[in-house]
Enzyme design. Structure first.
Site, PDB file in Angstrom:
ATOM      1  N   GLN A 249       1.050  -1.186  -0.168  1.00 27.46           N
ATOM      2  CA  GLN A 249      -0.136  -0.036   0.083  1.00 27.46           C
ATOM      3  C   GLN A 249       1.022   1.226  -0.145  1.00 27.46           C
ATOM      4  O   GLN A 249       1.837   1.314   0.644  1.00 27.46           O
ATOM      5  CB  GLN A 249      -0.833   0.133   1.579  1.00 27.46           C
TER       6      GLN A 249
ATOM      7  N   HIS B  21     -14.363   3.365   7.420  1.00 27.39           N
ATOM      8  CA  HIS B  21     -14.057   2.589   8.543  1.00 27.39           C
ATOM      9  C   HIS B  21     -15.491   2.435   9.431  1.00 27.39           C
ATOM     10  O   HIS B  21     -15.338   1.596  10.455  1.00 27.39           O
ATOM     11  CB  HIS B  21     -12.925   2.677   9.193  1.00 27.39           C
TER      12      HIS B  21
ATOM     13  N   TYR C 159      -8.475   4.279  14.312  1.00 24.18           N
ATOM     14  CA  TYR C 159      -7.778   4.923  13.308  1.00 24.18           C
ATOM     15  C   TYR C 159      -7.324   6.336  13.878  1.00 24.18           C
ATOM     16  O   TYR C 159      -6.346   6.928  13.292  1.00 24.18           O
ATOM     17  CB  TYR C 159      -8.579   5.193  11.896  1.00 24.18           C
TER      18      TYR C 159
END
Lengths: 650, 650
Positions: B127, B412, B256
């Site tokens: 990523q 998310h 997060y």
């Protein structure tokens, strides 16, 4: 300290002694661990004294109010007695005296406990066992305040409470008193302890040797154990002689050894103090001291006992009975400095001369590490009925393997010959299920054994060992199992990099010889030790064989394909199989099947040699469990169908 | 310290500053926590230096060798740079230089990473996100050794490695760089950090404001999040502006927020050092400092973050990103002494002037307890998109309730309006499942999100909230969910004995208004606080409603009869129901249904008002889980069928 009358100046002499009290008083404030324990005990007892005395009419099962209250009463009385001796404050003696009087007032009039579930009901509790606990502790309290009491009070308590209770637990409940069993040990010791305080030779003799000339109808206890066996000796010494192996292993397993260790050790201390000529610590080559050592070795890194046979998980050497056992073993044994490090971890000591010695020697820096080593603990009174083998990797506690090649273990035994469990750094990664019971949780069958203990926990399929034709070892029959034991073949741990335990079992399945060899291997190819597991089966016919692995953790990967079920059915109908859901099945064509799972952020892999005809079955515990009594733990079962191995029988 | 040439004397200035280094050197050996951290970091880096440099050609997914190696490389380079500055030993500068040269040799020639799973692949990692991690850390290393390098070396590294990488992560990967998302934050900060070291205004501007004039095709990322929204601002400041509420709550959730907190805080520190006129810590009324405080409040007693939305359980404020965040917030904020107690628990500090200040003030006894209080954290850039409400019983941490009445939470987010989880003394007793992913475990989908995250973890039935007609809120549709948020109705914690949080949700099911009111109540009848849970539903038609309780623990007892199933079927076909086994069902005729369960030796009871027509369903997670990706946790579901409530709609 005021002594109210002088008819007896010999007390305390049971656990605390007059010299012990003198020594303790001279050291108060100078021995951190002893002082801390004393402060904690004082705080607890003071809180109880403020709360007031309550001696309720017994009615509840374990976990219920009256049960819990009577238990708290005996624990508090024992502690209050000790505080009276050490601190000299009469309020503690008064508290014990007043509570004893409450018990004396009601005791003789009490019927057996209204809860009828036990084969041997007590009066204060549903089991005579718990009444014995009461008397073992209360005898100590009585001894501590003996000199505080008037002659009249002594006579009253002995006539109304202690003598009747001692007779009740023995003469009136012989099916409880006259056995080889941890229950009887408690009963024997209860009668013996009060006998020593009362200086009653009849009771002491009964405690040591059982009730003479008794004829009992044969029968079974609640756990299916034999109550009376022809020609069986009884009493404390017989209970010391028979269930203990020469290595100090107690045949019921570590959980019950822990439980029995308190009465064994405390009565030995009392005998040593009052009747030193009995030499309790030298009996059977010092088996009691060996027993403490064996028990400490039967623990994982966290001090939790291995879950052999009926065992509640999480019980550890931090429990009170082990605090006493360690202190007594230190004092009356060879002052092993390794015991001090255990006592240090326990964080408290017994409040008597043994605990004082331990705390002083810890203070003086004498503690040395208790190194748990690989060890073989033989089973059977003569040490010839198999053994439990423990392999520990040299990197201490990194990997511990416990293999059970022992005898049946009396009524608390499970049918799992050649089974094993595996620990890594204190985490059980291949588990022994232990018992099916919620101890002291009244909502779960009054805290007693659950029916799933018999239908699941004792069955062979609940363990990491081999099952033939979905039938438990010895067909799950107690009498048959009790006649046999596995036989050790090899135990060799001389080379720390190749440690071996191997045993045979020829009676679990007539016509089939089982041999399992386990090797703990350090090899430069592996960062961590690995375990080799060689299961050899010679059978005279074709059978189905199941080899379960009760891995604890989450499946990470496999090297074989499997398919999960869309609806779940039980894996079988009986012998414990009815409690397993079949979650999925696979096969391997590569010659081996590997399952990697994760437990506590560590990865483990089980690799097993298989043929492409073998079934790799994923299961989970919990079927036919109407009240959620079981833990929903996973299993991988390697199944070989219609298999016969033709290796020559040895 | 030898400075090889003099073309720049301004470094380090990014995180460590020249004054900071001077201060640190003057305090070495005098500040225990700083010294301990330094010793640990030195030991780790020295071990890495001994192992030698390895810059492998990228090929593996997360958890695989090349991934892990490159990650270790950037972490070690950052630390080695710091050690060079603090200790002045050139071996650390040489290590960084040599490793950077290895990267520079291959970087431009590297194709995108061969693993094609990401919507935005990196070069070093699968990523671009991880490549950005690399650059955020490596920029700091580069700054630390800048003065050690020759002009030629600087030019070489910037031309072959840093500039190309900055462009790759932004211009060449705009779908990654130009979003409102934690990914973009990392991308922005990576470009900004290296821009600051290189003194490159173009890069700094791009980092702060995004790529200008960009037109992207609409699309979704791997998690289903929108990549490009018309009119959307981009860059670091937009990522600070939009996902943070004025209270410092980050809309994706605490897991997060923790992850993004490092780039947010470290870049703010860098801007403060190099471009103080940007006033990063004052931006949006000091939202960054508020964010640290919010995040620390979003934890249980053990410091573990609440598992709102996609959250990996067990992540806590002990993680490295929070060490930095706490130190930076302390230094650039109001020197809140409560932060010192968190830093003390963390046991290490950031090795710069912020960590030095924290460690010195801890040494000087300035720490005060961080009291977590009941708190409302609004969601939405303006704080008007619902909120997360946290109720804590006054007996601190005895009981903590976390109620989610917030917005969708970007890609998310989970579909669980008005859901809650409950903690007791740091144990989650009514759980939020969290995410379905094994972070950094390559065997599990390369460490990425599992398909069960979408089919199970995000679905409403996976949460402790109400489900209509076995259909997730917003029909589980991301675009619909993203348009709406719950509305707070009451949050009142003035009376510590009656704390209330109440919210409404009118869009989850068109035609149905949901309102849930939760009260944490201290009452003299109860030793512990109790929680009242009032779920009100007004619907315009009849529906089925399910209210699940994801109790964690073992069933002890119920006050109603239930029957376990003989074979297990799934509870439904879709919206997560296909992942639940139905284990049993019961009904209650007494007007209420009570389930008592045990967790960590404590007993909890859920009592719910029911009619005799309601179904009480016992379930367990794990159906349709072909690779054992789910945890087999239990649930009790209260089901009302064909129900319409006629309360007036508000």
């Amino acid at each position: 300290m005021l002594v109210q009358n002088g008819f007896s100046q010999d007390h305390p002499n049971l656990i605390l002694t007059k010299q012990g009290v003198k020594d303790i008083k001279s050291q108060l404030g100078k021995v951190p661990l002893f002082d801390a324990t004393l402060a904690q005990v004082k705080a607890d007892v003071d809180a109880q004294i403020l709360e007031g005395i309550d001696v309720p009419i017994p009615k509840d099962m374990a976990g219920g109010y009256t049960h819990t209250r009577h238990k708290l009463n005996y624990l508090t009385m024992q502690e209050a007695g000790v505080l009276y001796q050490i601190l000299g404050d009469e309020k503690y003696a008064i508290y014990v005296r007043d509570m004893l009087n409450e018990y004396a007032k009601i005791y003789k009039g009490l019927p057996r406990h209204p809860q009828e579930r036990s084969y041997a009901r007590g009066k204060l509790f549903w089991q005579a066992l718990n009444d014995s606990n009461w008397l073992v502790y209360t005898s100590q309290a009585y001894d501590c305040i003996y000199t505080f009491l008037s002659k009249k009070e002594v006579k009253y308590l002995e006539k109304e409470l202690f003598k009747p209770m001692a007779d009740f637990l023995s003469i009136d409940t012989p099916q409880f008193f006259n056995r080889i069993h941890n229950h009887s040990t408690w009963g024997n010791v209860a009668v013996g302890m009060i006998g020593l305080v009362m200086d009653d030779d009849v009771l002491i003799d009964r405690a040591l040797y059982g009730i003479k000339g008794l004829k009992l109808d044969a029968g079974k206890d609640n756990d299916g154990g034999d109550i009376f066996v022809e020609g069986q000796k009884a009493g404390f010494l017989a209970n010391l002689e028979e269930p203990f192996s020469p290595d100090g292993y107690y045949t019921e397993g570590p959980y019950y050894q822990r439980y029995a260790m308190y009465p064994f050790m405390i009565f030995a201390e009392a005998l040593q103090n009052v009747r030193p000529e009995t030499k309790p610590f030298e009996y059977k080559n010092g088996v009691l001291l060996k027993g403490v050592d064996a028990l400490l070795n039967l623990t994982d890194k966290n001090g939790d006992f291995f879950a052999l046979n009926d065992s509640q998980k999480g019980m550890s050497y931090y429990s009170g009975s082990l605090v006493s056992a360690v202190d007594i073993a230190y004092f009356y044994g060879k002052k092993d400095p390794a015991l001090l490090s255990i006592a240090k971890e326990q964080g408290r000591v017994q409040l008597d001369q043994t605990g004082l010695a331990v705390a002083m020697d810890i203070r003086d820096g004498k503690a040395k590490p208790f190194d748990k080593k690989s060890i073989l603990l033989t089973d059977g009174a003569k040490g010839d009925e198999g053994a439990v083998g423990i392999l520990r990797s040299t990197k201490q506690d990194a990997l511990t393997l416990v293999m059970k090649n022992a005898a049946q273990g009396l009524s608390h035994g499970h049918y799992d010959k050649l089974s094993y469990s595996l620990f890594h750094e204190g985490n059980e990664v291949l588990q022994d299920y232990g018992l099916a019971r919620f101890v002291n949780i009244e909502q779960k069958n009054g805290g007693g054994y659950l029916k799933e203990n018999k239908t699941w926990a004792k069955q062979t399929i609940a363990h990491n060992t081999i099952i033939q034709d979905e039938t438990s070892h010895f067909n799950g029959d107690y009498d048959t199992g009790s006649k046999h034991h596995s036989d050790m073949y090899v135990f060799n741990v001389e080379n720390p990099d190749i440690q071996i335990v191997s045993a045979k079992e020829k009676n679990a399945y007539p016509g089939t010889l089982l041999q399992r060899t386990m090797v703990m291997l350090n090899h430069s190819d592996f960062e961590q030790p690995v375990v080799l597991d060689l299961m050899q089966v010679n059978s005279d016919k074709k059978h189905q064989f199941d080899l379960p692995f009760y891995y604890l953790g989450q499946v990470i990967s496999t090297n074989f394909d499997y398919k999960k079920e869309e609806t779940l059915h039980t894996l079988g109908k009986s012998h414990g199989y009815q409690h397993l859901w079949k979650e999925g099945e696979g096969t391997s064509t590569s010659g081996d099947a590997a399952l990697t799972f994760r437990n506590n952020n560590t990865f483990y892999t089980i690799t097993t040699t298989v043929s492409d005809k073998d079934h790799l079955i994923f299961g989970r515990i919990g079927a036919n469990d109407p009240e959620y009594n079981l833990r929903p733990d996973p299993v991988l079962i390697v199944r070989k169908i219609q298999t016969q191995l033709y290796l020559p029988r040895s």
